[in-house]
Design a protein around this motif. Structure first.
Motif, PDB file in Angstrom:
ATOM      1  N   PRO A  91     -13.375 -31.560 -32.251  1.00 60.64           N
ATOM      2  CA  PRO A  91     -13.602 -30.183 -32.718  1.00 60.64           C
ATOM      3  C   PRO A  91     -13.080 -29.143 -31.723  1.00 60.64           C
ATOM      4  CG  PRO A  91     -15.554 -31.523 -33.076  1.00 60.64           C
ATOM      5  CD  PRO A  91     -14.604 -32.370 -32.284  1.00 60.64           C
ATOM      6  N   ASN A  92     -12.214 -28.275 -32.201  1.00 59.62           N
ATOM      7  CA  ASN A  92     -11.520 -27.352 -31.309  1.00 59.62           C
ATOM      8  C   ASN A  92     -12.461 -26.427 -30.549  1.00 59.62           C
ATOM      9  OD1 ASN A  92      -9.009 -26.164 -30.302  1.00 59.62           O
ATOM     10  ND2 ASN A  92      -9.614 -24.373 -31.484  1.00 59.62           N
ATOM     11  N   LEU A  93     -13.435 -25.857 -31.238  1.00 62.80           N
ATOM     12  CA  LEU A  93     -14.358 -24.940 -30.572  1.00 62.80           C
ATOM     13  C   LEU A  93     -15.220 -25.655 -29.539  1.00 62.80           C
ATOM     14  CD1 LEU A  93     -15.515 -22.680 -33.545  1.00 62.80           C
ATOM     15  CD2 LEU A  93     -14.014 -22.055 -31.647  1.00 62.80           C
ATOM     16  N   LEU A  94     -15.560 -26.901 -29.811  1.00 60.26           N
ATOM     17  CA  LEU A  94     -16.394 -27.675 -28.883  1.00 60.26           C
ATOM     18  C   LEU A  94     -15.647 -27.963 -27.578  1.00 60.26           C
ATOM     19  CD1 LEU A  94     -19.229 -28.942 -28.723  1.00 60.26           C
ATOM     20  CD2 LEU A  94     -18.250 -31.049 -29.643  1.00 60.26           C
ATOM     21  N   LYS A  95     -14.310 -28.001 -27.652  1.00 62.53           N
ATOM     22  CA  LYS A  95     -13.509 -28.217 -26.437  1.00 62.53           C
ATOM     23  C   LYS A  95     -13.748 -27.127 -25.405  1.00 62.53           C
ATOM     24  CE  LYS A  95      -9.577 -30.718 -28.444  1.00 62.53           C
ATOM     25  NZ  LYS A  95      -8.117 -30.724 -28.644  1.00 62.53           N
ATOM     26  N   HIS A  96     -14.120 -25.941 -25.863  1.00 60.63           N
ATOM     27  CA  HIS A  96     -14.299 -24.804 -24.963  1.00 60.63           C
ATOM     28  C   HIS A  96     -15.712 -24.717 -24.402  1.00 60.63           C
ATOM     29  CE1 HIS A  96     -10.339 -23.425 -26.127  1.00 60.63           C
ATOM     30  NE2 HIS A  96     -10.678 -23.543 -27.400  1.00 60.63           N
ATOM     31  N   CYS A  97     -16.572 -25.659 -24.760  1.00 61.87           N
ATOM     32  CA  CYS A  97     -17.945 -25.686 -24.251  1.00 61.87           C
ATOM     33  C   CYS A  97     -17.991 -26.577 -23.014  1.00 61.87           C
ATOM     34  CB  CYS A  97     -18.903 -26.221 -25.305  1.00 61.87           C
ATOM     35  SG  CYS A  97     -18.906 -25.255 -26.831  1.00 61.87           S
ATOM     36  N   ILE A  98     -18.478 -26.048 -21.918  1.00 62.37           N
ATOM     37  CA  ILE A  98     -18.437 -26.766 -20.649  1.00 62.37           C
ATOM     38  C   ILE A  98     -19.185 -28.091 -20.715  1.00 62.37           C
ATOM     39  CG2 ILE A  98     -20.480 -25.575 -19.705  1.00 62.37           C
ATOM     40  CD1 ILE A  98     -19.046 -25.651 -16.957  1.00 62.37           C
ATOM     41  N   ASP A  99     -20.245 -28.142 -21.529  1.00 62.71           N
ATOM     42  CA  ASP A  99     -21.041 -29.372 -21.627  1.00 62.71           C
ATOM     43  C   ASP A  99     -20.735 -30.159 -22.896  1.00 62.71           C
ATOM     44  OD1 ASP A  99     -22.115 -27.514 -23.315  1.00 62.71           O
ATOM     45  OD2 ASP A  99     -24.207 -27.918 -22.813  1.00 62.71           O
ATOM     46  N   GLY A 100     -19.591 -29.878 -23.529  1.00 59.46           N
ATOM     47  CA  GLY A 100     -19.191 -30.672 -24.687  1.00 59.46           C
ATOM     48  C   GLY A 100     -19.016 -32.133 -24.299  1.00 59.46           C
ATOM     49  N   PRO A 101     -19.379 -33.070 -25.171  1.00 60.69           N
ATOM     50  CA  PRO A 101     -19.320 -34.501 -24.838  1.00 60.69           C
ATOM     51  C   PRO A 101     -17.903 -34.962 -24.491  1.00 60.69           C
ATOM     52  CG  PRO A 101     -20.546 -34.144 -26.871  1.00 60.69           C
ATOM     53  CD  PRO A 101     -19.893 -32.843 -26.541  1.00 60.69           C
ATOM     54  N   ILE A 102     -17.803 -35.886 -23.549  1.00 62.70           N
ATOM     55  CA  ILE A 102     -16.479 -36.437 -23.239  1.00 62.70           C
ATOM     56  C   ILE A 102     -16.011 -37.352 -24.367  1.00 62.70           C
ATOM     57  CG2 ILE A 102     -16.736 -36.247 -20.743  1.00 62.70           C
ATOM     58  CD1 ILE A 102     -17.247 -39.273 -20.649  1.00 62.70           C
ATOM     59  N   LEU A 103     -16.972 -37.919 -25.105  1.00 61.69           N
ATOM     60  CA  LEU A 103     -16.641 -38.769 -26.249  1.00 61.69           C
ATOM     61  C   LEU A 103     -17.545 -38.416 -27.423  1.00 61.69           C
ATOM     62  CD1 LEU A 103     -16.440 -42.321 -24.576  1.00 61.69           C
ATOM     63  CD2 LEU A 103     -14.505 -40.877 -25.242  1.00 61.69           C
ATOM     64  N   LEU A 104     -16.978 -38.459 -28.622  1.00 60.33           N
ATOM     65  CA  LEU A 104     -17.750 -38.342 -29.855  1.00 60.33           C
ATOM     66  C   LEU A 104     -17.479 -39.570 -30.712  1.00 60.33           C
ATOM     67  CD1 LEU A 104     -17.193 -34.608 -30.873  1.00 60.33           C
ATOM     68  CD2 LEU A 104     -19.372 -35.652 -30.218  1.00 60.33           C
ATOM     69  N   TYR A 105     -18.531 -40.124 -31.297  1.00 59.66           N
ATOM     70  CA  TYR A 105     -18.412 -41.273 -32.185  1.00 59.66           C
ATOM     71  C   TYR A 105     -18.557 -40.764 -33.614  1.00 59.66           C
ATOM     72  CZ  TYR A 105     -19.463 -43.455 -27.717  1.00 59.66           C
ATOM     73  OH  TYR A 105     -19.441 -43.809 -26.391  1.00 59.66           O
ATOM     74  N   THR A 106     -17.613 -41.113 -34.477  1.00 65.63           N
ATOM     75  CA  THR A 106     -17.620 -40.577 -35.839  1.00 65.63           C
ATOM     76  C   THR A 106     -17.414 -41.686 -36.861  1.00 65.63           C
ATOM     77  OG1 THR A 106     -15.242 -40.157 -36.147  1.00 65.63           O
ATOM     78  CG2 THR A 106     -16.475 -38.547 -34.860  1.00 65.63           C
ATOM     79  N   ARG A 107     -17.959 -41.423 -38.057  1.00 66.45           N
ATOM     80  CA  ARG A 107     -17.750 -42.352 -39.169  1.00 66.45           C
ATOM     81  C   ARG A 107     -17.626 -41.538 -40.451  1.00 66.45           C
ATOM     82  NH1 ARG A 107     -22.346 -45.927 -39.238  1.00 66.45           N
ATOM     83  NH2 ARG A 107     -23.317 -44.499 -40.720  1.00 66.45           N
ATOM     84  N   GLY A 108     -16.685 -41.913 -41.292  1.00 69.32           N
ATOM     85  CA  GLY A 108     -16.496 -41.221 -42.556  1.00 69.32           C
ATOM     86  C   GLY A 108     -15.064 -40.753 -42.722  1.00 69.32           C
ATOM     87  N   ASN A 109     -14.902 -39.579 -43.331  1.00 72.45           N
ATOM     88  CA  ASN A 109     -13.574 -38.997 -43.577  1.00 72.45           C
ATOM     89  C   ASN A 109     -13.591 -37.535 -43.124  1.00 72.45           C
ATOM     90  OD1 ASN A 109     -12.009 -41.122 -45.250  1.00 72.45           O
ATOM     91  ND2 ASN A 109     -14.028 -41.056 -46.216  1.00 72.45           N
ATOM     92  N   ILE A 110     -13.676 -37.355 -41.835  1.00 75.70           N
ATOM     93  CA  ILE A 110     -13.788 -36.015 -41.270  1.00 75.70           C
ATOM     94  C   ILE A 110     -12.405 -35.474 -40.927  1.00 75.70           C
ATOM     95  CG2 ILE A 110     -14.755 -34.627 -39.396  1.00 75.70           C
ATOM     96  CD1 ILE A 110     -16.965 -36.728 -39.120  1.00 75.70           C
ATOM     97  N   ASP A 111     -12.132 -34.273 -41.405  1.00 73.31           N
ATOM     98  CA  ASP A 111     -10.882 -33.576 -41.089  1.00 73.31           C
ATOM     99  C   ASP A 111     -11.221 -32.129 -40.772  1.00 73.31           C
ATOM    100  OD1 ASP A 111      -8.374 -32.493 -40.847  1.00 73.31           O
ATOM    101  OD2 ASP A 111      -7.899 -32.588 -42.989  1.00 73.31           O
ATOM    102  N   LEU A 112     -11.133 -31.749 -39.509  1.00 70.72           N
ATOM    103  CA  LEU A 112     -11.534 -30.410 -39.081  1.00 70.72           C
ATOM    104  C   LEU A 112     -10.349 -29.482 -38.832  1.00 70.72           C
ATOM    105  CD1 LEU A 112     -14.368 -31.387 -36.567  1.00 70.72           C
ATOM    106  CD2 LEU A 112     -14.569 -30.839 -38.998  1.00 70.72           C
ATOM    107  N   LYS A 113      -9.147 -29.964 -39.075  1.00 70.06           N
ATOM    108  CA  LYS A 113      -7.967 -29.164 -38.778  1.00 70.06           C
ATOM    109  C   LYS A 113      -7.911 -27.928 -39.678  1.00 70.06           C
ATOM    110  CE  LYS A 113      -2.940 -29.485 -38.250  1.00 70.06           C
ATOM    111  NZ  LYS A 113      -1.747 -30.345 -38.431  1.00 70.06           N
ATOM    112  N   ASN A 114      -7.832 -26.759 -39.043  1.00 66.63           N
ATOM    113  CA  ASN A 114      -7.709 -25.471 -39.740  1.00 66.63           C
ATOM    114  C   ASN A 114      -8.831 -25.240 -40.747  1.00 66.63           C
ATOM    115  OD1 ASN A 114      -5.233 -24.942 -38.402  1.00 66.63           O
ATOM    116  ND2 ASN A 114      -4.139 -26.161 -39.918  1.00 66.63           N
ATOM    117  N   LYS A 115     -10.023 -25.690 -40.414  1.00 61.18           N
ATOM    118  CA  LYS A 115     -11.161 -25.535 -41.315  1.00 61.18           C
ATOM    119  C   LYS A 115     -12.128 -24.464 -40.813  1.00 61.18           C
ATOM    120  CE  LYS A 115     -10.278 -28.920 -44.278  1.00 61.18           C
ATOM    121  NZ  LYS A 115      -9.024 -29.448 -43.739  1.00 61.18           N
TER     122      LYS A 115
END
Length: 367
Positions: A91-115
């Motif tokens: 997630p692009n906005l989460l990249k700018h959070c200092i405490d954003g996780p170094i890894l995220l585990y996901t399942r499904g059909n997630i597409d956050l590009k330009n959303k």
């Protein structure tokens, strides 16, 4: 994309007690990889500013690498995707959070590009008023195809998820545990629908036990990945207020639904508004206006000569044509329609090129 070897070390790094994501990212940036961190001498690590013995004292404990190997097996066996904080899928906005996780585990059909991404949170004991508002809000926003994020818990969370599913919107359940379980179990019946158009996100590994202390970590992801956090209902104290506080710390927009001063489950929202920690929201139009979505939604040019309008839309157009520029509340009085209903109608008319929004929550008919 990470190599399996680097993924192994990053999972182990994420599991280390006391280290934290902000420190982990700092060390990865300094040394180039998680593997290099584990292989670096402690004395050299201690020379790095902000790195004390307390943070790295478990670094040589090989049990965390053993746990990471088990996690990789789980990932491979269960169609889990892993996003590192450098990945485009993260997630692009989460990249700018200092405490954003170094890894995220996901399942499904997630597409956050330009959303467009919004989070909806609130009490687990949601009232009929809260349910109605949440359903209407998502229904009115549906034409803009936003991604709806929640914690998949009771009350406001699952109301938002179910409504998003109904309107075929991509929706994400952010979990406070690993992807080997669903909590509460009763919500497992909604999981297939969520994964068909969206999915689940967590920074917890399989086997991590469900614990209420996990909510704070979960809530930072909910707040951090979204343009705005919307609090539907909340008592004077509650987890949704914590999420709102985190969102404010990330300089995100926060909205709260007002309620009567006598309603216990409106105290939290009313306090957020009173303390200027959230903007008051009465309809989808408030979200659209404050996030600037209305500008993006305008068609470049009206190409249809004759536009089909519903009876209610035609009534609204006639009234706007009669009044000229008009505020939302005044329109509500003139048309005898509630503002939440008007918001949806105005949004549809805007997308049809018939009405345009103006500053100050005003609207006008386009001749």
């Amino acid at each position: 994309m990470l190599s399996e070897n680097e993924l192994l070390y990053r999972i182990a790094l994420q599991k280390l007690p006391n280290l934290g994501d902000s420190t982990a990212k700092k060390l990865i940036d300094r040394l180039g990889s998680a593997e290099a961190i584990f292989k670096e001498k402690k004395n050299n690590l201690l020379k790095i500013e902000g790195i004390g013995l307390h943070k790295i004292k478990h670094l040589k404990d090989t049990s965390y690498l053993d746990e990471a190997e088990k996690e990789i097996h789980f990932i491979k066996s269960n169609q889990i995707e892993v996003w590192s904080f450098e990945d485009k899928s993260y997630p692009n906005l989460l990249k700018h959070c200092i405490d954003g996780p170094i890894l995220l585990y996901t399942r499904g059909n997630i597409d956050l590009k330009n959303k467009k991404i919004i989070s909806i949170v609130g009490t687990r004991k949601i009232t009929s008023y809260g349910v109605q508002f949440c359903e209407q809000l998502i229904s009115d926003l549906a034409v803009l195809n936003p991604v709806i994020v929640s914690g998949f818990a009771y009350g406001a969370d699952i109301t938002a998820q179910k409504t998003a599913i109904q309107h075929q919107l991509q929706n994400i359940g952010c979990l406070a545990h690993g992807l080997d379980q669903i909590y509460p179990k009763i919500h497992g019946k909604y999981a297939p629908d969520v994964e068909r158009n969206g999915g689940f996100i967590t920074d917890f590994c399989s086997g991590d036990e469900f614990d209420r202390n996990n909510f704070l970590k979960r809530n930072r992801i909910i707040a951090g990945m979204s343009e705005a956090t919307i609090v539907i209902e909340s008592a004077e104290k509650g987890g949704s207020l914590v999420t709102a506080d985190i969102a404010n710390s990330y300089n995100r927009e926060v909205f709260a639904v007002p309620g009567r001063s006598t309603d216990k489950l409106s105290l939290g929202c009313n306090n957020l508004i009173k303390k200027h920690q959230a903007k008051l929201i009465t309809s989808a139009a408030d979200i659209i206006y404050h996030l600037g979505w209305d500008l993006e939604a305008k068609p470049a040019k009206q190409t249809q000569l004759f536009i089909e309008l519903t009876n209610e839309e035609q009534k609204l157009v006639d009234k706007l044509n009669e009044l000229g520029k008009c505020e939302l509340d005044e329109l509500s009085l003139q048309t005898k329609m509630p503002t939440h209903q008007l918001a949806g109608l105005l949004l549809n008319l805007e997308l049809k090129g018939v009405v345009r929004p103006l500053p100050g929550k005003q609207f006008e008919y386009i001749n």
